[in-house]
Design a protein around this motif. Structure first.
Motif, mmCIF file in Angstrom:
data_model
loop_
_atom_site.group_PDB
_atom_site.id
_atom_site.type_symbol
_atom_site.label_atom_id
_atom_site.label_comp_id
_atom_site.label_asym_id
_atom_site.label_seq_id
_atom_site.Cartn_x
_atom_site.Cartn_y
_atom_site.Cartn_z
ATOM 1 N N LYS A 128 -8.574 14.530 -3.726
ATOM 2 C CA LYS A 128 -8.851 15.942 -3.703
ATOM 3 C C LYS A 128 -10.211 16.089 -2.996
ATOM 4 O O LYS A 128 -10.155 17.217 -2.006
ATOM 5 C CB LYS A 128 -8.729 16.724 -5.037
ATOM 6 N N GLN A 129 -11.166 15.518 -3.286
ATOM 7 C CA GLN A 129 -12.256 15.458 -2.556
ATOM 8 C C GLN A 129 -12.149 15.290 -1.085
ATOM 9 O O GLN A 129 -12.899 15.887 -0.389
ATOM 10 C CB GLN A 129 -13.629 14.690 -3.118
ATOM 11 N N LEU A 130 -11.494 14.131 -0.956
ATOM 12 C CA LEU A 130 -11.234 13.898 0.687
ATOM 13 C C LEU A 130 -10.593 14.914 1.241
ATOM 14 O O LEU A 130 -10.835 15.405 2.277
ATOM 15 C CB LEU A 130 -10.444 12.634 0.864
ATOM 16 N N LYS A 131 -9.617 15.523 0.684
ATOM 17 C CA LYS A 131 -8.802 16.514 1.320
ATOM 18 C C LYS A 131 -9.871 17.613 1.667
ATOM 19 O O LYS A 131 -9.632 18.392 2.581
ATOM 20 C CB LYS A 131 -7.571 17.150 0.149
ATOM 21 N N GLN A 132 -10.787 18.336 0.613
ATOM 22 C CA GLN A 132 -11.737 19.395 0.817
ATOM 23 C C GLN A 132 -12.429 18.909 1.860
ATOM 24 O O GLN A 132 -13.116 19.817 2.663
ATOM 25 C CB GLN A 132 -12.353 19.486 -0.441
ATOM 26 N N ARG A 133 -12.677 17.543 2.357
ATOM 27 C CA ARG A 133 -13.473 17.435 3.641
ATOM 28 C C ARG A 133 -12.847 17.116 4.725
ATOM 29 O O ARG A 133 -13.337 16.625 5.712
ATOM 30 C CB ARG A 133 -14.467 16.421 3.109
ATOM 31 N N GLY A 134 -11.500 17.425 4.709
ATOM 32 C CA GLY A 134 -10.746 17.374 5.935
ATOM 33 C C GLY A 134 -9.671 16.145 6.179
ATOM 34 O O GLY A 134 -9.217 16.012 7.224
ATOM 35 N N ILE A 135 -9.663 15.328 5.312
ATOM 36 C CA ILE A 135 -8.755 14.310 5.332
ATOM 37 C C ILE A 135 -7.540 14.853 4.740
ATOM 38 O O ILE A 135 -7.332 15.402 3.708
ATOM 39 C CB ILE A 135 -9.075 13.119 4.211
ATOM 40 N N VAL A 136 -6.330 14.720 5.734
ATOM 41 C CA VAL A 136 -4.948 15.176 5.237
ATOM 42 C C VAL A 136 -4.277 14.248 4.441
ATOM 43 O O VAL A 136 -4.418 13.146 4.499
ATOM 44 C CB VAL A 136 -4.372 15.459 6.767
ATOM 45 N N LEU A 137 -3.617 14.869 3.133
ATOM 46 C CA LEU A 137 -3.080 13.997 2.314
ATOM 47 C C LEU A 137 -1.602 14.236 2.475
ATOM 48 O O LEU A 137 -0.849 15.370 2.823
ATOM 49 C CB LEU A 137 -3.377 14.401 0.717
ATOM 50 N N MET A 139 -2.024 17.346 -13.934
ATOM 51 C CA MET A 139 -2.034 16.668 -12.291
ATOM 52 C C MET A 139 -3.335 17.294 -11.798
ATOM 53 O O MET A 139 -3.278 18.691 -11.878
ATOM 54 C CB MET A 139 -0.857 17.250 -11.793
ATOM 55 N N VAL A 140 -3.958 16.744 -10.821
ATOM 56 C CA VAL A 140 -5.425 17.257 -10.237
ATOM 57 C C VAL A 140 -4.676 17.872 -8.815
ATOM 58 O O VAL A 140 -4.788 18.655 -8.284
ATOM 59 C CB VAL A 140 -6.276 16.165 -10.041
ATOM 60 N N LEU A 141 -3.883 16.760 -8.293
ATOM 61 C CA LEU A 141 -3.154 17.211 -6.918
ATOM 62 C C LEU A 141 -2.123 17.999 -7.063
ATOM 63 O O LEU A 141 -1.249 17.907 -7.988
ATOM 64 C CB LEU A 141 -2.718 15.796 -6.183
ATOM 65 N N ARG A 142 -2.128 19.337 -6.485
ATOM 66 C CA ARG A 142 -1.032 20.122 -6.382
ATOM 67 C C ARG A 142 -0.195 20.151 -5.218
ATOM 68 O O ARG A 142 -0.725 19.275 -4.287
ATOM 69 C CB ARG A 142 -1.491 21.493 -6.829
ATOM 70 N N ILE A 143 0.789 20.722 -5.298
ATOM 71 C CA ILE A 143 1.880 20.644 -3.952
ATOM 72 C C ILE A 143 1.218 21.216 -2.812
ATOM 73 O O ILE A 143 1.162 20.736 -1.936
ATOM 74 C CB ILE A 143 3.354 21.307 -4.434
ATOM 75 N N GLU A 144 0.203 22.513 -2.832
ATOM 76 C CA GLU A 144 -0.568 22.828 -1.848
ATOM 77 C C GLU A 144 -1.650 22.072 -1.099
ATOM 78 O O GLU A 144 -2.304 22.024 -0.222
ATOM 79 C CB GLU A 144 -1.125 24.313 -2.065
ATOM 80 N N ASP A 145 -1.876 21.034 -2.141
ATOM 81 C CA ASP A 145 -2.857 19.904 -1.259
ATOM 82 C C ASP A 145 -2.402 19.066 -0.612
ATOM 83 O O ASP A 145 -2.974 18.170 0.130
ATOM 84 C CB ASP A 145 -3.438 19.089 -2.500
ATOM 85 N N ILE A 146 -0.858 18.788 -0.512
ATOM 86 C CA ILE A 146 -0.204 17.809 0.123
ATOM 87 C C ILE A 146 0.432 18.505 1.612
ATOM 88 O O ILE A 146 1.134 19.366 1.620
ATOM 89 C CB ILE A 146 1.137 17.303 -0.544
ATOM 90 N N ALA A 147 0.040 17.775 2.751
ATOM 91 C CA ALA A 147 0.526 18.542 3.899
ATOM 92 C C ALA A 147 1.842 17.960 4.285
ATOM 93 O O ALA A 147 2.562 18.878 4.777
ATOM 94 C CB ALA A 147 -0.584 18.116 5.058
ATOM 95 N N VAL A 148 2.062 16.756 3.826
ATOM 96 C CA VAL A 148 3.601 16.519 4.255
ATOM 97 C C VAL A 148 4.112 15.590 3.156
ATOM 98 O O VAL A 148 3.626 14.929 2.541
ATOM 99 C CB VAL A 148 3.682 15.506 5.515
ATOM 100 N N PHE A 149 5.379 15.975 2.553
ATOM 101 C CA PHE A 149 5.782 15.419 1.426
ATOM 102 C C PHE A 149 6.911 14.734 1.671
ATOM 103 O O PHE A 149 7.929 15.123 1.866
ATOM 104 C CB PHE A 149 5.963 16.560 0.373
ATOM 105 N N VAL A 150 6.904 13.540 1.637
ATOM 106 C CA VAL A 150 8.260 12.600 1.948
ATOM 107 C C VAL A 150 8.613 11.839 0.640
ATOM 108 O O VAL A 150 7.957 10.884 0.348
ATOM 109 C CB VAL A 150 8.096 11.991 3.048
ATOM 110 N N ALA A 151 9.787 11.996 0.106
ATOM 111 C CA ALA A 151 10.277 11.368 -1.180
ATOM 112 C C ALA A 151 11.729 11.328 -0.599
ATOM 113 O O ALA A 151 12.546 12.427 -0.944
ATOM 114 C CB ALA A 151 10.015 12.068 -2.561
ATOM 115 N N ASN A 152 12.262 10.136 -0.725
ATOM 116 C CA ASN A 152 13.737 9.978 -0.197
ATOM 117 C C ASN A 152 13.896 8.501 -0.360
ATOM 118 O O ASN A 152 13.009 7.706 -1.156
ATOM 119 C CB ASN A 152 14.342 10.561 0.878
#
Lengths: 83, 573
Positions: free
Chosen positions: B267-276, B297-310
């Motif tokens: 989450k810290q990485l995300k806040q500094r601009g790393i896309v999760l 859960m610390v990571l929430r759905i809005e923290d995730i730029a692309v969510f791929v589960a299949n």
């Protein structure tokens, strides 16, 4: 760890080959820095550190500067290991 | 970490394919082995270092003598390597009053080095923090004494960081940070120091070499932008499909703490601009549930730029993530607990970074931290908005699929652009774009903030930054144009665009704007150049597509004959 002189010499030879990156090195008890082209003062430090790591022992600064030949180095290691 | 001897063996390898970087090493201790280590690590970072190693203890001489070898060499980077052992010696020579202000004294010297160098060269300067030495003169009480070395060395490091923050072309290789990770007895070898005046142990040299290379790579535009996480036993403990939302280990359940701490870091990485991004073999609805409902859960759905589960392969899914984000595979890190998946991704996508993970999740985080994967050369507020921008991009992709033709789609986006000469607000972002953009970049000229300031103030240079927004959101500053006026010609020194706005007609809009500016300044010809690199193949035909004519190795456009090109972007100033 008991280890005889020739085994130590063989392992020292392997370390020289690896650190100096020269497969042709064949050390004898009489070998000195003059006999091995890449064995300069800088590589010497690296060799000592590699030997200490390999045999899991420490040399004193006085010991390092007292060796004249590879044989003396091997005897010192043998003494430390078996002493 | 790779061993010194391996780095030394690299010296015999072929560097000719790699980018040439000139670096000067000025050290106050014997630096031959450090030089070898840096040169050898260049092979790993794919950099061909041409190194000037100053003679022993010549830092002042090289910097203050304008005719020194340093200035003749004219390096891209200067590494000024000062060691704590020499610092301590110097400290002991001072009287008590001077000892009390020793940190300021060292910092003033450093500032002096920097200003002297930058007045003569365009080099970037890398200094180091001082690994702490506790000289045990005062014991723990040293912390209460201004004139103790312990106090002064810590203060020096803080003051150097402050100095570095004010000096755009100064960077710090944080040796003190490395020592706190590895320990003084690892970093410093008294025998090597006494016998050869080398302060760093042979095993520590590769760490310095790696961090110097990390810094240089990030400045030259190679760094990580995206972290892709697997879910089961990576983001949480257990298997969501079997254990259910209540059963996965995160927070206080089982070894959940290990995963929570990894999430906090992400989450810290995300806040500094790393896309999760998430890439998981799971049913999507089940995989998403913890992000929406699990209280720990610390990571929430809005923290995730692309969510791929299949149930497709991870190689295919990571390719899909890459196509949405439009960034190079070499800027992605994939973290997965499963050795089989890791190997498959490594084989399928050689450029991506896939760290080996320790077996025990308790060790994941400390291991990942030790790799220094996310080195960066800049940080702007816009970095924090990046996840939102990629999510908006996904919405645009969905809209695009509902239109018959592209023009209708573009018109529907209601795009607006703000065009301005560089100003104090845009300069950091402009510099960042010149440093980071590899793909849509015609000449790949890198500029620091200082360089950009100089250009902006020079009347023979014309600059434009462009932003773009549409009905889904604001892309921020996405294009940079730097024009050099040569009599009645504009030479396009830099044309850089963010790949986020490809296929939006931004090229047409930009050229229209350049021509307008040309007309307003009595310019009759616009000249462009394409300098190919490994990464900018997408703009090979850029000038041809825009109607420029090839003359020699330059592309030429006649302003008088130019007709405005179709663009669906309105100007908004």
């Amino acid at each position: 760890m008991n280890m005889d002189f020739n085994t130590i010499l063989k392992q020292i030879n392997d370390i020289f080959i690896d650190v100096l990156d020269n497969d042709d090195i064949k050390l004898t008890p009489e070998s000195t820095a003059k006999d091995v082209e890449e064995w300069d003062s800088l590589n010497h430090i690296q060799l000592i550190v590699a030997i200490e790591k390999k045999f899991k022992l420490r040399f004193t600064t006085a010991e390092i500067s007292s060796w004249k030949t590879v044989g003396e180095m091997c005897s010192a290691i043998e003494k430390k290991l078996n002493g | 970490m790779v061993l010194y001897n391996e780095l030394k063996k690299n010296l015999k390898k072929d560097y000719s394919k790699y980018k040439r970087i000139k670096i000067a090493i000025l050290a106050d201790s014997a630096s031959q082995l450090l030089t070898n280590a840096i040169k050898g690590y260049g092979f790993i970072g794919q950099l061909d270092y041409e190194i000037f190693e100053a003679d022993y203890n010549q830092i002042d001489l090289q910097i203050f003598d304008p005719s020194s070898e340093l200035y003749q060499f004219n390096p891209d980077y200067i590494f000024i390597n000062r060691c704590s052992e020499k610092l301590l010696k110097e400290f002991y020579k001072k009287d008590k009053a001077t000892q009390s202000s020793f940190a300021e004294y060292v910092t003033d010297n450093t500032r002096n080095y920097y200003s002297t160098i930058t007045s003569r060269l365009r080099s970037k300067v890398i200094i180091n923090t001082f690994p702490e030495i506790n000289d045990s003169v005062f014991g723990n009480f040293a912390t209460k004494i201004q004139s103790s070395f312990v106090y002064q060395v810590r203060k020096t490091n803080v003051l150097l960081m402050d100095l570095c923050q004010q000096s755009k072309d100064m960077f710090i290789c944080d040796l003190a940070g490395l020592q706190s990770e590895l320990g003084y007895s690892f970093v410093f070898d008294p025998k090597v120091y006494i016998n050869a005046d080398m302060v760093y142990s042979i095993d520590f040299l590769p760490y310095i070499a790696k961090h110097i290379t990390d810094i240089i790579l990030s400045i030259t535009g190679t760094f990580k932008k995206c972290l892709i996480l697997d879910l089961d036993n990576t983001t949480w403990g257990g298997i969501i499909g079997d254990d259910g939302v209540e059963g996965i280990q995160v927070g206080y359940l089982g070894i959940g703490k290990a995963f929570t701490e990894l999430q906090l870091w992400a989450k810290q990485l995300k806040q500094r601009g790393i896309v999760l991004a998430i890439c998981s073999k799971n049913t999507e609805s089940i995989a998403r549930e913890p992000f929406q409902t699990h209280p720990d859960m610390v990571l929430r759905i809005e923290d995730i730029a692309v969510f791929v589960a299949n149930w497709e392969t991870k190689v295919d899914n990571i390719r899909h993530i890459q196509s949405i984000l439009n960034i190079g595979f070499d800027s992605m890190v994939f973290v997965d607990d499963n050795p089989f998946e890791r190997e498959m991704v490594r084989t399928g996508i050689p450029d991506i970074t896939v760290p080996e993970l320790p077996e025990d999740p308790a060790e994941y985080l400390i291991y990942l931290r030790s790799l220094n994967l996310f080195e960066t050369a800049s940080f702007t507020e816009e970095d924090e908005q990046r996840t939102k921008q990629y999510q908006e991009e996904a919405q645009r992709n969905i809209l695009l699929q509902t239109f018959e033709n592209e023009s209708d789609f573009l018109a529907n986006l209601q795009m607006e652009s703000e065009v301005k000469p560089f100003n104090s607000f845009s300069i950091p972002r402009v510099a960042q774009l010149t440093q980071r953009s590899n793909q849509f970049n015609l000449r790949t000229i890198r500029y620091t903030e200082e360089d950009v300031k100089r250009l902006a103030a020079d009347p023979s240079w014309f600059t434009m930054s462009m932003s773009l927004k549409d009905r889904f959101g604001d892309h921020g500053l996405i294009a940079v144009i730097i024009l050099e006026k040569q009599e009645t010609t504009f030479f396009i020194d830099s044309w850089i665009m963010s790949c986020r706005v490809l296929k939006r007609g931004m090229e047409n809009f930009t050229l229209n704007t350049i021509v307008d500016l040309a007309k307003a300044n009595g310019i009759d010809t616009v000249v462009g150049e394409y300098i190919p690199t490994k990464k900018n193949g997408i703009v090979r035909d850029h000038y041809q597509d825009l109607g420029f004519e090839l003359q020699g190795d330059r592309w030429v456009l006649d302003v008088a004959k130019y007709e405005n090109r179709n663009a669906f972007i309105t100007i908004n100033n």
